[in-house]
Design an enzyme around this catalytic site. Structure first.
Site, mmCIF file in Angstrom:
data_model
loop_
_atom_site.group_PDB
_atom_site.id
_atom_site.type_symbol
_atom_site.label_atom_id
_atom_site.label_comp_id
_atom_site.label_asym_id
_atom_site.label_seq_id
_atom_site.Cartn_x
_atom_site.Cartn_y
_atom_site.Cartn_z
ATOM 1 N N HIS A 133 14.994 13.431 0.487
ATOM 2 C CA HIS A 133 14.071 13.759 -0.605
ATOM 3 C C HIS A 133 12.781 12.979 -0.388
ATOM 4 O O HIS A 133 12.750 11.763 -0.544
ATOM 5 C CB HIS A 133 14.693 13.406 -1.955
ATOM 6 C CG HIS A 133 13.798 13.679 -3.125
ATOM 7 N ND1 HIS A 133 13.274 14.921 -3.397
ATOM 8 C CD2 HIS A 133 13.320 12.852 -4.084
ATOM 9 C CE1 HIS A 133 12.527 14.865 -4.474
ATOM 10 N NE2 HIS A 133 12.531 13.616 -4.910
ATOM 11 N N VAL A 134 11.725 13.683 -0.012
ATOM 12 C CA VAL A 134 10.430 13.058 0.260
ATOM 13 C C VAL A 134 9.584 13.126 -1.001
ATOM 14 O O VAL A 134 9.339 14.214 -1.542
ATOM 15 C CB VAL A 134 9.712 13.754 1.426
ATOM 16 C CG1 VAL A 134 8.379 13.087 1.716
ATOM 17 C CG2 VAL A 134 10.593 13.744 2.676
ATOM 18 N N LEU A 135 9.139 11.971 -1.479
ATOM 19 C CA LEU A 135 8.306 11.920 -2.675
ATOM 20 C C LEU A 135 6.870 12.302 -2.336
ATOM 21 O O LEU A 135 6.381 12.042 -1.235
ATOM 22 C CB LEU A 135 8.336 10.508 -3.276
ATOM 23 C CG LEU A 135 9.673 10.029 -3.848
ATOM 24 C CD1 LEU A 135 9.554 8.592 -4.306
ATOM 25 C CD2 LEU A 135 10.140 10.909 -4.995
ATOM 26 N N TRP A 140 7.145 5.363 -8.165
ATOM 27 C CA TRP A 140 8.403 4.769 -7.704
ATOM 28 C C TRP A 140 8.229 3.283 -7.419
ATOM 29 O O TRP A 140 9.075 2.474 -7.806
ATOM 30 C CB TRP A 140 8.860 5.509 -6.445
ATOM 31 C CG TRP A 140 10.229 5.131 -5.964
ATOM 32 C CD1 TRP A 140 11.416 5.639 -6.394
ATOM 33 C CD2 TRP A 140 10.545 4.153 -4.958
ATOM 34 N NE1 TRP A 140 12.452 5.059 -5.712
ATOM 35 C CE2 TRP A 140 11.950 4.136 -4.832
ATOM 36 C CE3 TRP A 140 9.783 3.317 -4.160
ATOM 37 C CZ2 TRP A 140 12.596 3.306 -3.929
ATOM 38 C CZ3 TRP A 140 10.431 2.477 -3.272
ATOM 39 C CH2 TRP A 140 11.817 2.475 -3.156
ATOM 40 N N PHE A 174 0.854 -1.176 0.000
ATOM 41 C CA PHE A 174 0.000 0.000 0.000
ATOM 42 C C PHE A 174 0.890 1.225 0.000
ATOM 43 O O PHE A 174 1.678 1.430 0.935
ATOM 44 C CB PHE A 174 -0.918 -0.009 1.233
ATOM 45 C CG PHE A 174 -1.653 1.279 1.455
ATOM 46 C CD1 PHE A 174 -2.551 1.759 0.519
ATOM 47 C CD2 PHE A 174 -1.444 2.015 2.610
ATOM 48 C CE1 PHE A 174 -3.222 2.953 0.730
ATOM 49 C CE2 PHE A 174 -2.121 3.195 2.829
ATOM 50 C CZ PHE A 174 -3.007 3.670 1.885
ATOM 51 N N ASP A 184 -3.162 -1.473 7.515
ATOM 52 C CA ASP A 184 -3.655 -1.425 6.145
ATOM 53 C C ASP A 184 -5.040 -0.779 6.156
ATOM 54 O O ASP A 184 -5.905 -1.171 6.959
ATOM 55 C CB ASP A 184 -3.728 -2.839 5.563
ATOM 56 C CG ASP A 184 -4.033 -2.830 4.078
ATOM 57 O OD1 ASP A 184 -3.436 -2.027 3.350
ATOM 58 O OD2 ASP A 184 -4.883 -3.625 3.646
#
Length: 597
Positions: free
Chosen positions: A201-203, A211, A182, A290
């Site tokens: 580096h935070v996506l 990614w 998830f 989840d």
């Protein structure tokens, strides 16, 4: 060649060595050897693999009414990668001697700092093996290696190689293998305070889903040529249309055939092959942390005690409605996109000739049911309108019961009498001999004294971690990591040293893990332009195309090229300046002041 293509090629090479043909024996390469193929050449990395033995746990899916739940075993795997910025120097082109990448006693550096970690849970039953990627996070201190500008980050290749390694060693014959995760963008998962590090580096939400698709896509392409059946990838983004969801899938030659927009919950459940109709709640697995599992638990609370045997939700009728309502949940509707990804590796290819013919007639009321083109239903249609306490069973059954002979029906009383006779024990008589105590003279790990292969799981020696600990000790090590601080480099080094020492406690040695020397060739991105950087890397010189440009004959520029260059004091060459004639300059006429008024 772009950085993304370079990273995918490196991961394919690592996965190619990680997936031998089915006819050959298991490879002797360890996880360290696989990771060395994708780590940058000339740099040292610390590898720490922690795992637990197969332990009986709660089943992922609820069983239909009147049936026993599947016997389920669970494992936990945690992989951490660290670096030592003080000893890591520029990449060397010299060949290293065999065994140079192994840790050698006191020569191991002391100032290791964690840069990446991933946690994977493995759930196995007699029907399937499921790898659930729970968490993955980085600290942002990978830039301390001072890799050349434009070099792709090795984190994606490390994560893909680790999943491929577990896939190889958990594969079982005639058993379905599933990879599920998830994707939800968050500033930090495993390393507290790392978001304060400027190098991290935070996506964003879209970048994270892309990614993970890039991480898992090479696995399907690598297994497509193996005897893994037909691998398929499924991507579902709640609240997003099909056309917009396809933008997250990597653009490769085989991606159009390998990926499906939708979910495979009906395909991965063995209940759909054994029963004519299965309640939706029996198809949704229950994973830790989840969102769909939490929504499933909330729907179960709606069922009253009087109708609990019916196993029918009041507000959700089928899976399509379940996913439609999931788009309005807090995790999926907070302004960020979330993605559910599955990789399904069938044990063998299913042909149309082996499937049983449908028994649905034209007079059935289920002929007009809507069918999605992206996710064709694999569950046989329901034959009864009213859901009974006992789910109707089809001709198929459990594979573990095929070899057993059908038992003849017998009344309950004779069976109970036989059980009572078996429980009778003989009375012990004679002299009582006391048992002598045993003195424990050496450290012994009794967790390893478990069968390697059973009908419900496969636990090979190659697929275990560097340290195999109990579930309670594993949770204690992960809980310690979640209470450390990685905001600054000094705090990160201290926290890394504490976690490594705590996770390796009780092994009989001061240090654990291994030091791996990267072997992947570093290739700079050709599109990364720039002058000389702080690390001393010189940018390639620009190509001068002045001599290839054709000029018109008789132009003033051609005449100026014939003149010799004039050298100046700074060592550069300078050409004379072209002076325009008076006839080429047109002066603007001034308007009278009367017209302006």
């Amino acid at each position: 060649m772009t950085s993304s293509s370079i990273g995918s090629l490196a991961l394919k090479r690592a996965f190619k060595s990680a997936t031998p043909p089915a006819t050959s024996s298991s490879s002797s390469e360890t996880l360290r050897d696989r990771l060395a193929l994708v780590l940058p050449q000339g740099f040292k990395f610390g590898v720490y693999h922690l795992s637990t033995p197969p332990t009986k746990t709660e089943p992922l899916c609820s069983a239909p009414p009147g049936e026993r739940p599947d016997k389920t075993f669970g494992e936990s795997h945690f992989l951490a990668i660290s670096i030592d910025p003080e000893t890591n120097a520029a990449p060397s082109l010299k060949r290293t001697s065999p065994g140079a990448d192994e840790a050698k006693g006191s020569s191991e550096p002391r100032k290791w700092v964690l840069v990446f970690a991933v946690e994977i849970f493995i759930f196995t039953t007699a029907y399937s093996t499921t790898l659930f990627v729970a968490k993955a996070d980085s600290t942002g201190y990978l830039h301390l290696l001072k890799l050349p500008k434009g070099t792709p980050s090795p984190i994606r290749e490390v994560c893909g190689a680790f999943v491929a390694y577990l896939l190889e060693h958990r594969r079982r014959k005639n058993t379905q293998t599933i990879v599920n995760l998830f994707a939800r963008a968050q500033s930090q998962y495993l390393f507290p305070g790392s978001v304060e590090n400027d190098g991290k580096h935070v996506l964003d939400d879209r970048g994270l889903v892309k990614w993970w698709c890039k991480v898992l896509n090479p696995l399907m392409e690598g297994l497509a040529k193996k005897s893994w059946g037909t691998p398929k990838g499924y991507l579902l983004v709640p609240g997003l249309e099909v056309g917009s969801t396809r933008a997250f899938i990597p653009k490769t030659l085989a991606s159009a055939d390998n990926w499906v927009i939708g979910h495979p919950l009906e395909k991965i459940s063995h209940y759909t092959d054994e029963f004519d109709w299965v309640p939706p709640r029996c198809l949704i697995p229950r994973y830790p942390d989840d969102p769909k599992s939490r929504f499933r638990d909330e729907l179960d609370e709606e069922i009253s005690k009087r109708k609990k045997d019916v196993w029918k939700w009041a507000s959700v009728r089928d899976l399509e409605q379940f996913w439609e309502m999931m788009s309005f949940r807090q995790e999926c509707s907070s302004g960020r996109l979330t993605g559910f990804i599955w990789l399904v590796f069938d044990a063998k290819k299913k042909h149309a000739a082996t499937q049983p013919p449908p028994t649905l007639t034209l007079s059935s009321p289920f002929n007009g049911a809507p069918i999605s083109s992206q996710n064709p239903p694999s569950t046989p249609p329901r034959r009864r309108v009213d859901v009974l306490a006992q789910t109707p069973r089809s001709n198929k059954g459990s594979p573990l019961k095929h070899d057993l002979e059908p038992a003849t029906p017998t009344p309950d009383q004779p069976i109970r009498q036989k059980r009572k006779d078996k429980k009778k024990k003989k009375k012990l008589t004679g002299v009582i001999i006391p048992r002598q105590p045993k003195v424990k003279r050496q450290l012994r790990n009794y967790l390893l004294e478990r069968p390697t292969s059973t009908p419900c799981y496969y636990w090979p020696v190659e697929g275990r971690g560097d340290r195999v600990v109990e579930e309670s000790e594993y949770k204690r090590d992960i809980e310690l990591l979640l209470h450390l601080d990685f905001s600054t480099l000094d705090k990160a080094v201290s926290s890394s040293r504490r976690w490594i020492a705590q996770a390796g406690a009780g092994t009989g040695a001061d240090r654990w893990g291994a030091v791996v020397m990267g072997k992947a060739r570093i290739r700079e991105n050709i599109f990364a332009a720039g002058a000389t950087s702080q690390r001393g890397t010189v940018a390639p010189a620009a190509n001068n195309l002045t001599g290839l440009v054709r000029r018109k004959p008789g132009s003033s520029q051609e005449s100026s090229q014939d003149q010799p260059p004039v050298s100046v004091s700074n060592g550069l060459e300078e050409r004379p300046v072209n002076v325009l004639g008076d006839g080429l300059i047109r002066k603007k006429k001034k308007e009278p002041e009367e017209q302006k008024a």
